[in-house]
Design an enzyme around this catalytic site. Sequence first.
Site, PDB file in Angstrom:
ATOM      1  N   TYR A 121      19.489  76.920  35.876  1.00 13.16           N
ATOM      2  CA  TYR A 121      19.892  76.418  34.736  1.00 13.16           C
ATOM      3  C   TYR A 121      21.258  76.263  34.899  1.00 13.16           C
ATOM      4  CZ  TYR A 121      20.966  76.004  29.811  1.00 13.16           C
ATOM      5  OH  TYR A 121      21.427  75.464  28.396  1.00 13.16           O
ATOM      6  N   LYS A 178      23.330  72.590  34.660  1.00  9.42           N
ATOM      7  CA  LYS A 178      24.536  72.061  33.740  1.00  9.42           C
ATOM      8  C   LYS A 178      25.496  72.043  34.356  1.00  9.42           C
ATOM      9  CE  LYS A 178      21.480  72.299  30.178  1.00  9.42           C
ATOM     10  NZ  LYS A 178      21.362  70.837  29.346  1.00  9.42           N
TER      11      LYS A 178
END
Length: 273
Positions: free
Chosen positions: A158, A162
């Site tokens: 994740y 990002k």
Amino acid sequence: MKRDLRNRYGGYALITGASSGIGAEFAAQMAAAGLDLVLVARRKERLDDLADRLTEQHGVATEVAAVDLAAEDAIAELTRRTEHLDISVLVASAGVVTSGPFLSQSLAAESSLLHLDLTVPMQLTHHYGRRLVARRRGALILLSSAAGFAAVPYSANYAAAKAYLASLGQALHHELRGTGVDVLTVAPGPTRTEGIENAEGIDFTRVPLPLMTPDQVVRASLRRLGRGPLVIPGSANRISDLIGRHLLTRRTQTALFGTLVGRALDDHQKGII
């Protein structure tokens, strides 16, 4: 800035992930500023309810696009359905979170995260960015995360996704100077959304940073739009970012995040792999 959105951009704001959380809040605040809306998410009933409410409250036009952005043909379907609309703002807010040791997660889940959190925003930015440049005004808003500025154990994939969005957005802010198109990367810390509250395997309330509300995140974002490439909402998150960039080595920062996030994991997640 919010009061000037309609005059500055006009047209429709297309918002992905609009059925809840930060995406729904972008829709509410942009409608209050007078922008028409295209609401994109999987859950049509929620989108219809939100569209009806915002039209009644603010008199804006709303279009609902119940599209599963994880589907193979989703981007082609969405661009086809919005071809006739004057899209002026893209808010790429849809995304998912996985938490826990990377090797304990399924490859399918981690691959799906990369598609939805990284590939889909890139594709949307490329398509609608071209339309906005041809239009000579507009805005691209990419939802990154404070986690994107560090290596974060137990949210490794994740955070990496990002980080891509943070880099892409800030680079595009430079590339599109003088075109009339504003680019803003939004990097919130932990925010009280369905994704956080329903995350499996981790309790984000154990992470020692205050949980912001979607309202706070969006207000900070709209104040910053057109005034710089990046916003990190919340003073605690900005201080954490400054400490990470200037006072800690990369290795120390990674170890610190590993300790903090590791403490937030459910017991059954600890010690796997």
